[in-house]
Design a protein around this motif. Structure first.
Motif, PDB file in Angstrom:
ATOM      1  N   UNK A   1       0.838  -1.173   0.000  1.00 40.62           N
ATOM      2  CA  UNK A   1       0.000   0.000   0.000  1.00 40.62           C
ATOM      3  C   UNK A   1       0.889   1.245   0.000  1.00 40.62           C
ATOM      4  N   UNK A   2       0.634   2.157  -0.908  1.00 39.01           N
ATOM      5  CA  UNK A   2       1.427   3.373  -1.009  1.00 39.01           C
ATOM      6  C   UNK A   2       1.035   4.380   0.057  1.00 39.01           C
ATOM      7  N   UNK A   3       2.039   5.150   0.474  1.00 36.07           N
ATOM      8  CA  UNK A   3       1.848   6.172   1.495  1.00 36.07           C
ATOM      9  C   UNK A   3       2.299   7.505   0.899  1.00 36.07           C
ATOM     10  N   UNK A   4       1.471   8.522   1.016  1.00 38.56           N
ATOM     11  CA  UNK A   4       1.811   9.871   0.567  1.00 38.56           C
ATOM     12  C   UNK A   4       3.019  10.374   1.362  1.00 38.56           C
ATOM     13  N   UNK A   5       3.876  11.167   0.742  1.00 38.38           N
ATOM     14  CA  UNK A   5       5.087  11.647   1.420  1.00 38.38           C
ATOM     15  C   UNK A   5       4.746  12.394   2.702  1.00 38.38           C
ATOM     16  N   UNK A   6       3.736  13.239   2.675  1.00 42.52           N
ATOM     17  CA  UNK A   6       3.362  13.991   3.881  1.00 42.52           C
ATOM     18  C   UNK A   6       2.905  13.040   4.987  1.00 42.52           C
ATOM     19  N   UNK A   7       2.110  12.046   4.628  1.00 38.33           N
ATOM     20  CA  UNK A   7       1.680  11.038   5.609  1.00 38.33           C
ATOM     21  C   UNK A   7       2.879  10.257   6.126  1.00 38.33           C
ATOM     22  N   UNK A   8       3.802   9.932   5.231  1.00 32.00           N
ATOM     23  CA  UNK A   8       5.009   9.214   5.621  1.00 32.00           C
ATOM     24  C   UNK A   8       5.780  10.004   6.671  1.00 32.00           C
ATOM     25  N   UNK A  28      16.232   4.029   3.012  1.00 33.50           N
ATOM     26  CA  UNK A  28      14.849   3.958   2.541  1.00 33.50           C
ATOM     27  C   UNK A  28      14.947   3.892   1.023  1.00 33.50           C
ATOM     28  N   UNK A  29      14.305   2.900   0.422  1.00 40.10           N
ATOM     29  CA  UNK A  29      14.432   2.718  -1.029  1.00 40.10           C
ATOM     30  C   UNK A  29      13.055   2.696  -1.682  1.00 40.10           C
ATOM     31  N   UNK A  30      12.465   3.880  -1.848  1.00 37.63           N
ATOM     32  CA  UNK A  30      11.137   3.929  -2.446  1.00 37.63           C
ATOM     33  C   UNK A  30      11.187   3.607  -3.934  1.00 37.63           C
ATOM     34  N   UNK A  31      10.048   3.174  -4.440  1.00 40.56           N
ATOM     35  CA  UNK A  31       9.921   2.963  -5.877  1.00 40.56           C
ATOM     36  C   UNK A  31       9.857   4.337  -6.544  1.00 40.56           C
ATOM     37  N   UNK A  32      10.463   4.454  -7.685  1.00 40.14           N
ATOM     38  CA  UNK A  32      10.454   5.719  -8.418  1.00 40.14           C
ATOM     39  C   UNK A  32       9.392   5.646  -9.499  1.00 40.14           C
ATOM     40  N   UNK A  36       6.501  10.779  -9.293  1.00 31.90           N
ATOM     41  CA  UNK A  36       6.806  11.006  -7.884  1.00 31.90           C
ATOM     42  C   UNK A  36       7.440   9.775  -7.234  1.00 31.90           C
ATOM     43  N   UNK A  37       7.930   9.980  -6.037  1.00 30.72           N
ATOM     44  CA  UNK A  37       8.492   8.897  -5.231  1.00 30.72           C
ATOM     45  C   UNK A  37       7.339   8.143  -4.591  1.00 30.72           C
ATOM     46  N   UNK A  38       7.388   6.816  -4.636  1.00 29.66           N
ATOM     47  CA  UNK A  38       6.325   6.000  -4.065  1.00 29.66           C
ATOM     48  C   UNK A  38       6.832   5.303  -2.809  1.00 29.66           C
TER      49      UNK A  38
END
Length: 91
Positions: A1-8, A28-32, A36-38
């Motif tokens: 489940x993806x998380x918005x950067x602000x929520x993160x 931290x290795x988010x999907x690109x 945007x960064x996921x």
């Protein structure tokens, strides 16, 4: 489940600058995605771990690198064992 950067940032309790540094260090290795960064809930859990190692336990950057590398190896081995177990049961 993806998380918005602000929520993160709210969930993990870190600042945007800290997230940028942690991404550069590959802690931290988010999907690109294309736009945007996921980030995922796994990234949030990893941020908690890094924050706890650093702030609560006083582990330095080199120690965090080692700890995360070992954890990643353990998870990789668990996936491999799970695959092998499935092949053995199926074959």
């Amino acid at each position: 489940m993806n998380v918005d950067i602000e929520d993160f940032l709210v969930q993990s309790g870190i600042r945007r600058e800290t997230l940028t540094v942690w991404i550069e260090k590959a802690w931290i290795t988010p999907a690109q995605g294309a736009a945007h960064v996921e980030l995922t809930e796994v990234d949030v859990a990893r941020a908690y771990l890094v924050r706890d190692l650093s702030d609560d336990l006083g582990v330095n950057e080199e120690g965090i690198d080692v700890a995360l590398h070992l954890i990643d190896q353990i998870h990789g081995l668990r996936r491999l064992l799970s695959q092998l177990r499935g092949e053995i049961k199926g074959g």
